[in-house]
Motif scaffolding. Structure first.
Motif, PDB file in Angstrom:
ATOM      1  N   SER A 107       0.849  -1.194   0.000  1.00 20.53           N
ATOM      2  CA  SER A 107       0.000   0.000   0.000  1.00 20.53           C
ATOM      3  C   SER A 107       0.880   1.238   0.000  1.00 20.53           C
ATOM      4  O   SER A 107       1.674   1.443   0.921  1.00 20.53           O
ATOM      5  CB  SER A 107      -0.912   0.012   1.231  1.00 20.53           C
ATOM      6  OG  SER A 107      -1.798  -1.078   1.196  1.00 20.53           O
ATOM      7  N   LEU A 108       0.706   2.053  -1.045  1.00 23.96           N
ATOM      8  CA  LEU A 108       1.447   3.306  -1.145  1.00 23.96           C
ATOM      9  C   LEU A 108       0.495   4.458  -0.836  1.00 23.96           C
ATOM     10  O   LEU A 108      -0.613   4.235  -0.344  1.00 23.96           O
ATOM     11  CB  LEU A 108       2.063   3.429  -2.537  1.00 23.96           C
ATOM     12  CG  LEU A 108       3.011   2.265  -2.903  1.00 23.96           C
ATOM     13  CD1 LEU A 108       3.480   2.378  -4.331  1.00 23.96           C
ATOM     14  CD2 LEU A 108       4.202   2.219  -1.952  1.00 23.96           C
ATOM     15  N   GLN A 109       0.866   5.692  -1.119  1.00 27.95           N
ATOM     16  CA  GLN A 109       0.049   6.841  -0.725  1.00 27.95           C
ATOM     17  C   GLN A 109      -1.362   6.799  -1.310  1.00 27.95           C
ATOM     18  O   GLN A 109      -2.350   6.914  -0.594  1.00 27.95           O
ATOM     19  CB  GLN A 109       0.751   8.141  -1.142  1.00 27.95           C
ATOM     20  CG  GLN A 109       1.980   8.451  -0.294  1.00 27.95           C
ATOM     21  CD  GLN A 109       2.616   9.770  -0.686  1.00 27.95           C
ATOM     22  OE1 GLN A 109       2.362  10.291  -1.770  1.00 27.95           O
ATOM     23  NE2 GLN A 109       3.457  10.309   0.195  1.00 27.95           N
ATOM     24  N   ASN A 110      -1.434   6.634  -2.631  1.00 26.12           N
ATOM     25  CA  ASN A 110      -2.745   6.719  -3.268  1.00 26.12           C
ATOM     26  C   ASN A 110      -3.172   5.444  -3.986  1.00 26.12           C
ATOM     27  O   ASN A 110      -4.209   5.413  -4.636  1.00 26.12           O
ATOM     28  CB  ASN A 110      -2.770   7.889  -4.277  1.00 26.12           C
ATOM     29  CG  ASN A 110      -2.456   9.217  -3.617  1.00 26.12           C
ATOM     30  OD1 ASN A 110      -2.992   9.512  -2.545  1.00 26.12           O
ATOM     31  ND2 ASN A 110      -1.597  10.005  -4.245  1.00 26.12           N
ATOM     32  N   HIS A 111      -2.357   4.429  -3.905  1.00 29.75           N
ATOM     33  CA  HIS A 111      -2.701   3.214  -4.637  1.00 29.75           C
ATOM     34  C   HIS A 111      -1.986   2.012  -4.025  1.00 29.75           C
ATOM     35  O   HIS A 111      -1.205   2.147  -3.079  1.00 29.75           O
ATOM     36  CB  HIS A 111      -2.323   3.355  -6.109  1.00 29.75           C
ATOM     37  CG  HIS A 111      -0.847   3.498  -6.343  1.00 29.75           C
ATOM     38  ND1 HIS A 111      -0.143   4.632  -6.021  1.00 29.75           N
ATOM     39  CD2 HIS A 111       0.058   2.623  -6.860  1.00 29.75           C
ATOM     40  CE1 HIS A 111       1.121   4.473  -6.330  1.00 29.75           C
ATOM     41  NE2 HIS A 111       1.272   3.266  -6.840  1.00 29.75           N
ATOM     42  N   GLU A 112      -2.235   0.861  -4.604  1.00 35.25           N
ATOM     43  CA  GLU A 112      -1.631  -0.383  -4.133  1.00 35.25           C
ATOM     44  C   GLU A 112      -0.915  -1.041  -5.305  1.00 35.25           C
ATOM     45  O   GLU A 112      -1.468  -1.137  -6.405  1.00 35.25           O
ATOM     46  CB  GLU A 112      -2.727  -1.303  -3.582  1.00 35.25           C
ATOM     47  CG  GLU A 112      -2.205  -2.453  -2.748  1.00 35.25           C
ATOM     48  CD  GLU A 112      -3.331  -3.134  -1.977  1.00 35.25           C
ATOM     49  OE1 GLU A 112      -3.135  -3.447  -0.802  1.00 35.25           O
ATOM     50  OE2 GLU A 112      -4.404  -3.353  -2.575  1.00 35.25           O
ATOM     51  N   GLU A 113       0.312  -1.484  -5.055  1.00 31.80           N
ATOM     52  CA  GLU A 113       1.101  -2.102  -6.120  1.00 31.80           C
ATOM     53  C   GLU A 113       1.374  -3.565  -5.806  1.00 31.80           C
ATOM     54  O   GLU A 113       1.642  -3.929  -4.656  1.00 31.80           O
ATOM     55  CB  GLU A 113       2.438  -1.377  -6.301  1.00 31.80           C
ATOM     56  CG  GLU A 113       2.314  -0.029  -6.962  1.00 31.80           C
ATOM     57  CD  GLU A 113       3.666   0.552  -7.335  1.00 31.80           C
ATOM     58  OE1 GLU A 113       4.698  -0.152  -7.120  1.00 31.80           O
ATOM     59  OE2 GLU A 113       3.714   1.690  -7.826  1.00 31.80           O
ATOM     60  N   ILE A 114       1.308  -4.398  -6.851  1.00 31.37           N
ATOM     61  CA  ILE A 114       1.646  -5.817  -6.706  1.00 31.37           C
ATOM     62  C   ILE A 114       3.167  -5.952  -6.678  1.00 31.37           C
ATOM     63  O   ILE A 114       3.856  -5.501  -7.590  1.00 31.37           O
ATOM     64  CB  ILE A 114       1.062  -6.650  -7.859  1.00 31.37           C
ATOM     65  CG1 ILE A 114      -0.470  -6.585  -7.837  1.00 31.37           C
ATOM     66  CG2 ILE A 114       1.537  -8.096  -7.764  1.00 31.37           C
ATOM     67  CD1 ILE A 114      -1.131  -7.287  -9.000  1.00 31.37           C
ATOM     68  N   ARG A 115       3.690  -6.562  -5.619  1.00 30.08           N
ATOM     69  CA  ARG A 115       5.124  -6.743  -5.490  1.00 30.08           C
ATOM     70  C   ARG A 115       5.572  -8.146  -5.857  1.00 30.08           C
ATOM     71  O   ARG A 115       6.724  -8.357  -6.216  1.00 30.08           O
ATOM     72  CB  ARG A 115       5.569  -6.439  -4.048  1.00 30.08           C
ATOM     73  CG  ARG A 115       5.450  -4.979  -3.653  1.00 30.08           C
ATOM     74  CD  ARG A 115       6.273  -4.113  -4.560  1.00 30.08           C
ATOM     75  NE  ARG A 115       6.301  -2.726  -4.135  1.00 30.08           N
ATOM     76  CZ  ARG A 115       6.684  -1.730  -4.903  1.00 30.08           C
ATOM     77  NH1 ARG A 115       7.083  -1.971  -6.143  1.00 30.08           N
ATOM     78  NH2 ARG A 115       6.676  -0.502  -4.457  1.00 30.08           N
ATOM     79  N   ASP A 116       4.675  -9.102  -5.743  1.00 31.34           N
ATOM     80  CA  ASP A 116       5.046 -10.481  -6.060  1.00 31.34           C
ATOM     81  C   ASP A 116       3.790 -11.298  -6.272  1.00 31.34           C
ATOM     82  O   ASP A 116       2.714 -10.930  -5.794  1.00 31.34           O
ATOM     83  CB  ASP A 116       5.867 -11.098  -4.930  1.00 31.34           C
ATOM     84  CG  ASP A 116       7.005 -11.955  -5.458  1.00 31.34           C
ATOM     85  OD1 ASP A 116       6.851 -12.509  -6.560  1.00 31.34           O
ATOM     86  OD2 ASP A 116       8.036 -12.060  -4.783  1.00 31.34           O
TER      87      ASP A 116
END
Length: 647
Positions: free
Chosen positions: A68-77
């Motif tokens: 979870s980042l500031q304004n969105h969510e990124e797939i890391r794996d």
């Protein structure tokens, strides 16, 4: 219950690190496993949540790890069958830094930390697996790629040729500590008598304090004494080879051996501090080397240097490729491997020049007096051409009077073409872009080459930048090497005049963003002959090579072309980023090794890889190499103001 435990154990033993456990230990782990069924949409654990007393292995289904980042969510794996995740509970005992979300109905095995802690302490292979960052979701700011490479070598199941392991353990090389010496005033007859008495092939000429002045070998007696009829009472100082090349006795074997190869030495003198200003304490001969190893590049190089027969040269280069396979499979250091293969390739080029000059023996003698230099470009220019991939080369010659210009151009084009044909006969492929010394455009006098380079720097069009990335990695191989040095200085002088060129070069270095997902998400070719294959050259190696070139040029460093050596140099120049540059160097070595092994397995250039053909550890190690690319590109983006520059 025993049936269930047996089935769990059977599954676990298919995957590392469980595959490293004994049957008894594995059954103990299996007996402690909790089986959890998760439905699509569930979250197994959340970012920031305290770590549970379990870590997990995916039995079936699909789970993604997100940040979870500031304004969105990124797939890391993205975990697939057999992946271990949630390991911070085991390793760090701190809150989760990622969330585990269920993409489709899944079955996971939860393994209690308490059961595994003892295994982690007592089983070095298991500990190394985690230390190398092979478990999904183990977020480390900078993955330890050295540990990862070490782990891959240890975990391999293939049989290994231990006769080659001497390169990583100097203790296996035997050299003479009792060195035969004499004074410079002693006669050559006395020296010969001493050599005959001790039955040795060399004698070191020393001062009274045993500091070396020179060396005399059997060959010197043949070529300098007998052949020339020198009186036997002549002092040894008159025929000794001097100055001598010396090294420390505790230097690594690879350094000692490479020194002998590169300098064509049959004997290498060892001293206390590695210089000729300290006492002699040992001597290493090529005979010692041959007794210590089963495969010797010295033998191949000797063979190449003593033949101009194209079939024999091709056969020796084939043998070198088999030697390369042994080196790679035995995890020898990439610095050593690349140096040996570069030396083999360079000798072939030098022999190609001899063959080419012989074929032009009837040409005007005046043309033969014009200085020239054959330049290797691309991977061979960077000392990174392990396989016989396509050629990239050019030829520069000294400026001549206008009246001789056409004749000189015609002569050197014939010379370059003849050399290219020899390389083709030895198995080096033709360059698809025709960047070879058989193309008139790339056979030019010094003034024209300076004009080319200046034009690319002053007017950095897309085509000019592409040319610069190829030609600015040139390395002079054969002929008058000073011409190559002159060109190098010209490049740096021109860049100093127009530093905005570096911004264009930086923009180009950002053209290939690294694929950051797991292999399921890798950016694969979408069509054509290599559809669904991963291009390790353009997606992983080129970004690192471009970044290293850019940063070295920005520091005005001359004479360092090799990518991982460039990163090592940058680590010295920018201590704030030392760890990152060291990781980038290691990442590039791993990529080189992966590509070469792929090429040897499939008799190809190794450029395109089928992800499914790699083992789990290979995939994970390869994935880890992308982290330095991302960090370096972020630094370059800020340093060269690319957000502003691209507007």
């Amino acid at each position: 219950m025993n049936v269930i435990v047996h089935r769990v154990a059977e599954f676990l033993k298919r995957f590392p690190p469980f595959s490293f456990l004994s049957k008894e230990v594995l059954e103990k782990v299996a007996a402690s496993v909790q089986v959890r069924y998760l439905e699509k949409g569930e979250t197994l654990f959340r970012q920031g949540q305290p770590a549970e007393p379990h870590f997990y292995i995916l039995k079936e289904g699909a789970i993604i790890l997100t940040e979870s980042l500031q304004n969105h969510e990124e797939i890391r794996d993205q975990c697939d069958e057999g992946d271990v995740f949630g390991v911070l509970a085991l390793l760090g005992k701190r809150p989760y830094v990622l969330s585990a979300k269920v993409e489709e109905n899944s079955l996971v095995y939860a393994i209690p930390v308490t059961v595994f802690e003892e295994i982690l302490e007592n089983n070095s292979r298991v500990a190394l697996y985690f230390a190398a960052g092979f478990a999904s979701g183990q977020v480390v700011i900078r993955q330890d790629l050295s540990e990862g490479q070490k782990a891959r070598g240890i975990f391999k199941n293939e049989s290994r040729d231990h006769s080659l392991m001497i390169f990583s353990d100097q203790s296996e090389i035997k050299f003479s500590e009792k060195v035969l010496t004499c004074c410079p005033e002693q006669s050559i007859q006395e020296a010969a008598a001493l050599m005959a008495e001790k039955q040795v092939s060399s004698i070191v000429v020393c001062r009274e304090d045993l500091k070396p002045l020179g060396i005399i070998t059997d060959k010197d007696f043949r070529s300098k004494v007998v052949a020339k009829g020198i009186p036997l009472e002549t002092p040894t100082s008159k025929i000794m080879s001097t100055p001598v090349l010396t090294m420390r006795r505790d230097a690594s074997f690879s350094d000692l051996y490479l020194t002998m190869i590169k300098n064509r030495l049959h004997h290498l003198i060892l001293t206390e501090d590695g210089t000729d200003q300290s006492q002699v304490c040992g001597i290493l001969s090529d005979h010692d080397v041959l007794l210590s190893m089963g495969n010797s590049p010295a033998v191949l190089i000797h063979g190449l240097m003593n033949t101009l027969d194209l079939k024999e040269m091709r056969l020796i280069r084939d043998q070198a490729e088999q030697m390369l396979r042994y080196y790679l499979e035995n995890e020898l250091t990439m610095d050593f491997v690349a140096s040996v293969m570069t030396e083999v390739n360079d000798i072939i080029i030098k022999q190609a020049l001899r063959i080419a000059e012989n074929s032009l023996s009837d040409e005007d003698p005046a043309l033969k007096k014009i200085p020239f230099c054959f330049l290797s470009l691309g991977s061979e220019g960077r000392e990174e051409q392990l396989l016989r991939t396509d050629q990239d080369n050019a030829l520069v010659y000294g400026d001549v009077p206008e009246a001789l210009a056409d004749q000189a151009q015609a002569y050197f084009l014939k010379l370059g073409t003849a050399m290219v044909e020899v390389l083709l006969a030895c198995g080096f492929a033709s360059c698809p872009g025709d960047i070879m010394a058989s193309n008139p455009k790339w056979v030019q006098p010094m003034s024209k080459w300076k004009e080319y380079f200046s034009e690319w720097i002053i007017r950095p069009t897309e085509e000019a930048i592409l040319s610069a990335t190829i030609f600015f990695d040139f390395r002079p191989i054969a002929g008058n090497l000073g011409l190559g040095e002159t060109l190098s200085l010209h490049i740096y002088e021109e860049i100093q005049k127009k530093k905005i060129f570096l911004n264009f070069l930086a923009k180009n270095a950002m053209m290939n963003p690294p694929p950051l997902g797991f292999f399921k998400d890798f950016v694969a070719e979408k069509s054509g002959e290599h559809k669904n294959e991963f291009d390790i050259k353009s997606r992983a190696m080129m970004p690192l090579a471009d970044l290293a070139r850019l940063l070295v040029l920005s520091h005005g460093v001359i004479g360092v072309n090799n990518t991982f050596k460039r990163f090592d140099r940058l680590a010295e120049l920018e201590p704030n980023y030392e760890a990152l540059f060291k990781q980038a160097a290691k990442a590039y070595e791993i990529l080189m090794r992966t590509r070469a092994l792929e090429g040897l397995r499939n008799q190809s250039s190794g450029r395109f890889i089928k992800p499914e053909s790699l083992g789990k550890l290979e995939r994970q190690l390869l994935k880890n190499t992308f982290s330095p690319i991302t960090e370096l590109q972020s630094i370059v983006k800020v340093r060269f103001q690319l957000d502003y520059f691209q507007q």
